[in-house]
Write a protein that holds these residues in place. Structure first.
Motif, PDB file in Angstrom:
ATOM      1  N   TRP A  37       0.811  -1.205   0.000  1.00  0.00           N
ATOM      2  CA  TRP A  37       0.000   0.000   0.000  1.00  0.00           C
ATOM      3  C   TRP A  37       0.859   1.276   0.000  1.00  0.00           C
ATOM      4  O   TRP A  37       0.580   2.228   0.695  1.00  0.00           O
ATOM      5  CB  TRP A  37      -0.934  -0.026   1.202  1.00  0.00           C
ATOM      6  N   TYR A  40       2.042   2.877   3.363  1.00  0.00           N
ATOM      7  CA  TYR A  40       1.025   3.163   4.372  1.00  0.00           C
ATOM      8  C   TYR A  40       0.681   1.922   5.187  1.00  0.00           C
ATOM      9  O   TYR A  40       0.716   0.809   4.682  1.00  0.00           O
ATOM     10  CB  TYR A  40      -0.285   3.633   3.727  1.00  0.00           C
ATOM     11  N   THR A  41       0.331   2.138   6.454  1.00  0.00           N
ATOM     12  CA  THR A  41      -0.434   1.185   7.241  1.00  0.00           C
ATOM     13  C   THR A  41      -1.740   1.917   7.535  1.00  0.00           C
ATOM     14  O   THR A  41      -1.892   3.083   7.171  1.00  0.00           O
ATOM     15  CB  THR A  41       0.271   0.828   8.566  1.00  0.00           C
ATOM     16  N   LEU A  42      -2.671   1.289   8.196  1.00  0.00           N
ATOM     17  CA  LEU A  42      -3.929   1.975   8.493  1.00  0.00           C
ATOM     18  C   LEU A  42      -3.698   3.229   9.335  1.00  0.00           C
ATOM     19  O   LEU A  42      -4.244   4.293   9.053  1.00  0.00           O
ATOM     20  CB  LEU A  42      -4.897   1.034   9.198  1.00  0.00           C
ATOM     21  N   ARG A  44      -0.881   4.971   9.674  1.00  0.00           N
ATOM     22  CA  ARG A  44      -0.141   5.973   8.902  1.00  0.00           C
ATOM     23  C   ARG A  44      -1.052   6.668   7.898  1.00  0.00           C
ATOM     24  O   ARG A  44      -0.924   7.855   7.654  1.00  0.00           O
ATOM     25  CB  ARG A  44       1.041   5.341   8.192  1.00  0.00           C
ATOM     26  N   ARG A  45      -1.968   5.932   7.311  1.00  0.00           N
ATOM     27  CA  ARG A  45      -2.907   6.538   6.356  1.00  0.00           C
ATOM     28  C   ARG A  45      -3.787   7.571   7.064  1.00  0.00           C
ATOM     29  O   ARG A  45      -4.013   8.666   6.553  1.00  0.00           O
ATOM     30  CB  ARG A  45      -3.763   5.443   5.715  1.00  0.00           C
ATOM     31  N   GLY A  48      -1.744  10.519   7.823  1.00  0.00           N
ATOM     32  CA  GLY A  48      -1.316  11.240   6.628  1.00  0.00           C
ATOM     33  C   GLY A  48       0.164  11.144   6.341  1.00  0.00           C
ATOM     34  O   GLY A  48       0.734  12.027   5.704  1.00  0.00           O
ATOM     35  N   ARG A  50       3.618   8.274   5.378  1.00  0.00           N
ATOM     36  CA  ARG A  50       3.965   6.950   4.880  1.00  0.00           C
ATOM     37  C   ARG A  50       5.469   6.765   4.902  1.00  0.00           C
ATOM     38  O   ARG A  50       6.219   7.728   5.032  1.00  0.00           O
ATOM     39  CB  ARG A  50       3.410   6.741   3.473  1.00  0.00           C
ATOM     40  N   THR A 110       5.009  13.014   4.330  1.00  0.00           N
ATOM     41  CA  THR A 110       3.572  13.279   4.156  1.00  0.00           C
ATOM     42  C   THR A 110       3.199  13.409   2.691  1.00  0.00           C
ATOM     43  O   THR A 110       2.036  13.610   2.372  1.00  0.00           O
ATOM     44  CB  THR A 110       3.179  14.566   4.909  1.00  0.00           C
ATOM     45  N   GLU A 112       2.198  12.444  -1.014  1.00  0.00           N
ATOM     46  CA  GLU A 112       1.422  11.368  -1.644  1.00  0.00           C
ATOM     47  C   GLU A 112       2.302  10.593  -2.618  1.00  0.00           C
ATOM     48  O   GLU A 112       3.195  11.166  -3.231  1.00  0.00           O
ATOM     49  CB  GLU A 112       0.228  11.953  -2.390  1.00  0.00           C
TER      50      GLU A 112
END
Length: 114
Positions: A37, A40-42, A44-45, A48, A50, A110, A112
């Motif tokens: 992902w 990301y982990t849940l 971290r998502r 905001g 990664r 942070t 994307e």
């Protein structure tokens, strides 16, 4: 999180003597989810941020093994002193990199994924 699940399934949060399926699931979650992902982990998502490699590429399974397992061993061998030093590094350093980030050549961002 897995400790709470373990408590509801097995009646034990953590006893230090036995291993439960939630221990394996927690390890797999920590190692595989960032690989699948884009760092990301849940948590971290939701926060905001990664994990990314220093060269800007996505983390792979090897990077995550080094980041989680090898760095975890380093923290254990220093009897937790490395973990305390890492906390100070995150608080003091401008780049917010901890010992496990230096070992695995990663950082937290942070930005994307592209």
């Amino acid at each position: 999180m897995t400790g709470s699940i373990s408590y509801f399934l097995f009646g034990v949060f953590y006893d230090g003597e036995s291993y439960y399926p939630t221990d394996i699931l927690g390890l797999l979650y920590t190692l595989l989810l960032p690989v699948l992902w884009s760092g990301y982990t849940l948590g971290r998502r939701l926060a905001g941020n990664r994990i990314v490699r220093i060269d800007g590429r996505k983390v792979g399974i090897g990077t995550m093994i080094v980041r989680v397992l090898v760095a975890g061993c380093a923290y254990a061998l220093t009897l937790g002193i490395g973990l305390i030093v890492s906390a100070f590094m995150i608080g003091i350093r401008e780049d917010k990199r901890a010992i496990h980030d230096f070992i695995a050549q990663t950082y937290v961002t942070t930005k994307e994924p592209t």
